[in-house]
Write a protein that holds these residues in place. Structure first.
Motif, PDB file in Angstrom:
ATOM      1  N   ASP A 171       0.835  -1.202   0.000  1.00  0.00           N
ATOM      2  CA  ASP A 171       0.000   0.000   0.000  1.00  0.00           C
ATOM      3  C   ASP A 171       0.874   1.257   0.000  1.00  0.00           C
ATOM      4  OD1 ASP A 171      -2.196   1.629   0.032  1.00  0.00           O
ATOM      5  OD2 ASP A 171      -2.545   1.433   2.190  1.00  0.00           O
ATOM      6  N   ARG A 172       1.615   1.442  -1.080  1.00  0.00           N
ATOM      7  CA  ARG A 172       2.415   2.663  -1.237  1.00  0.00           C
ATOM      8  C   ARG A 172       2.206   3.212  -2.657  1.00  0.00           C
ATOM      9  NH1 ARG A 172       8.367   1.406   1.374  1.00  0.00           N
ATOM     10  NH2 ARG A 172       7.717  -0.102   2.960  1.00  0.00           N
ATOM     11  N   PRO A 173       0.970   3.543  -3.010  1.00  0.00           N
ATOM     12  CA  PRO A 173       0.713   4.005  -4.385  1.00  0.00           C
ATOM     13  C   PRO A 173       1.521   5.249  -4.725  1.00  0.00           C
ATOM     14  CG  PRO A 173      -1.148   4.493  -2.941  1.00  0.00           C
ATOM     15  CD  PRO A 173      -0.237   3.598  -2.165  1.00  0.00           C
ATOM     16  N   GLY A 174       2.183   5.215  -5.878  1.00  0.00           N
ATOM     17  CA  GLY A 174       2.979   6.351  -6.318  1.00  0.00           C
ATOM     18  C   GLY A 174       4.205   6.614  -5.478  1.00  0.00           C
ATOM     19  N   GLY A 175       4.634   5.637  -4.693  1.00  0.00           N
ATOM     20  CA  GLY A 175       5.723   5.864  -3.754  1.00  0.00           C
ATOM     21  C   GLY A 175       7.119   5.632  -4.287  1.00  0.00           C
ATOM     22  N   PHE A 176       7.241   5.233  -5.556  1.00  0.00           N
ATOM     23  CA  PHE A 176       8.550   4.826  -6.069  1.00  0.00           C
ATOM     24  C   PHE A 176       8.855   5.481  -7.411  1.00  0.00           C
ATOM     25  CE2 PHE A 176       7.041   1.600  -3.203  1.00  0.00           C
ATOM     26  CZ  PHE A 176       8.154   1.317  -2.423  1.00  0.00           C
ATOM     27  N   ALA A 177      10.094   5.912  -7.560  1.00  0.00           N
ATOM     28  CA  ALA A 177      10.550   6.460  -8.837  1.00  0.00           C
ATOM     29  C   ALA A 177      10.816   5.352  -9.837  1.00  0.00           C
ATOM     30  CB  ALA A 177      11.813   7.293  -8.629  1.00  0.00           C
ATOM     31  N   VAL A 192      10.207   0.762 -19.158  1.00  0.00           N
ATOM     32  CA  VAL A 192       8.812   0.975 -19.512  1.00  0.00           C
ATOM     33  C   VAL A 192       8.248   2.097 -18.660  1.00  0.00           C
ATOM     34  CG1 VAL A 192       6.506  -0.078 -19.606  1.00  0.00           C
ATOM     35  CG2 VAL A 192       8.517  -1.446 -20.181  1.00  0.00           C
ATOM     36  N   ALA A 193       7.434   2.969 -19.269  1.00  0.00           N
ATOM     37  CA  ALA A 193       6.841   4.099 -18.546  1.00  0.00           C
ATOM     38  C   ALA A 193       5.407   4.297 -18.999  1.00  0.00           C
ATOM     39  CB  ALA A 193       7.646   5.373 -18.789  1.00  0.00           C
ATOM     40  N   ARG A 194       4.697   5.144 -18.301  1.00  0.00           N
ATOM     41  CA  ARG A 194       3.344   5.487 -18.691  1.00  0.00           C
ATOM     42  C   ARG A 194       3.350   6.350 -19.946  1.00  0.00           C
ATOM     43  NH1 ARG A 194       2.994   5.821 -12.988  1.00  0.00           N
ATOM     44  NH2 ARG A 194       1.399   4.429 -12.095  1.00  0.00           N
ATOM     45  N   ASP A 195       2.326   6.217 -20.746  1.00  0.00           N
ATOM     46  CA  ASP A 195       2.155   7.103 -21.892  1.00  0.00           C
ATOM     47  C   ASP A 195       2.113   8.548 -21.423  1.00  0.00           C
ATOM     48  OD1 ASP A 195       2.040   5.047 -23.720  1.00  0.00           O
ATOM     49  OD2 ASP A 195      -0.136   4.939 -23.740  1.00  0.00           O
ATOM     50  N   ALA A 237       5.731   9.779 -13.270  1.00  0.00           N
ATOM     51  CA  ALA A 237       6.810   9.686 -14.256  1.00  0.00           C
ATOM     52  C   ALA A 237       7.765   8.532 -13.962  1.00  0.00           C
ATOM     53  CB  ALA A 237       7.591  10.999 -14.304  1.00  0.00           C
ATOM     54  N   GLY A 238       7.329   7.584 -13.140  1.00  0.00           N
ATOM     55  CA  GLY A 238       8.195   6.485 -12.741  1.00  0.00           C
ATOM     56  C   GLY A 238       8.472   5.501 -13.863  1.00  0.00           C
TER      57      GLY A 238
END
Length: 220
Positions: free
Chosen positions: A140-146, A214-217, A170-171
């Motif tokens: 449960d660490r949404p968006g917590g990592f680069a 791999v990254a988000r569009d 931008a991870g």
């Protein structure tokens, strides 16, 4: 549980590999301490199928460290790396040793492996490393990592399905693969794209290795 001695041929094998990869030779001794601890625990807890310490140098340490140039920039930005399904700490612990200051979370649901990880972190004094004993999708660490990474865990689409929520907008997923995973990349879920890929050269291994980013569009 204290680390036992390693065969005398292990240290020069590791030193040669570190030189080939361009990694600071100061990493050798803590890497040897980690390897000795892993070899000792492995005799009782079967943490890895690779049992020969010399083979561990090539297939575990150097194979993990081949991606060091892609993890090292996180130190300057303060970004945290999540190593998903890390097992006995691969590639997270070697990367934390080779990149002083790198913040790493080792994600592992297997209890005996998590116990080993906590002991390794304690004995090696890895102040920037923590252990999350949980399933990847339950972390449960949404968006917590680069960045997130995984080594021999699953297909790239499945890694994103399980752990994509952990990445900041931008991870990056730093996926370690053998042969170039074209079919996996063709099956990326909607909203994700391949940024780049690199063929890695691992000293002592005569096998293909690739690092796929791999990254988000819509991200740079």
């Amino acid at each position: 549980m204290n680390a036992g001695p390693l065969p005398p041929s292990v240290a020069p094998r590791l030193a040669s590999g570190l030189e080939a990869l361009g990694i600071d030779p100061a990493a050798r001794d803590p890497l040897l301490a980690y390897l000795a601890l892993l070899a000792r625990w492995n005799r009782t807890y079967n943490l890895t199928a690779v049992r020969d310490p010399l083979e561990m140098v090539d297939r575990h340490l150097l194979d993990s460290l081949a991606m060091q140039p892609f993890a090292a920039p996180l130190v300057a930005t303060g970004g945290r790396l999540a190593d998903l399904g890390t097992g006995p700490g691969l590639p997270g612990i070697p990367l934390a040793i080779a990149c002083p200051g790198l913040r790493v979370t080792l994600v592992e649901s297997n209890g005996k492996k998590a116990r080993f990880l906590r002991e390794a972190v304690r004995q090696l004094g890895l102040e920037h490393v923590d252990v999350a004993e949980t399933r990847i999708e339950a972390l449960d660490r949404p968006g917590g990592f680069a960045a997130i990474t995984a080594r021999a865990l699953a297909t790239i689409p499945l890694i994103l399905q399980l752990g994509g929520h952990l990445l900041e907008p931008a991870g990056r997923l730093l996926a370690m693969k053998g042969v170039y995973p074209q079919e996996e990349l063709d099956a990326l879920p909607a909203g994700w794209r391949t940024v780049e890929s690199h063929r890695l050269q691992v000293p002592g291994l005569d096998a293909e290795r690739h690092l796929v980013v791999v990254a988000r569009d819509g991200t740079g």
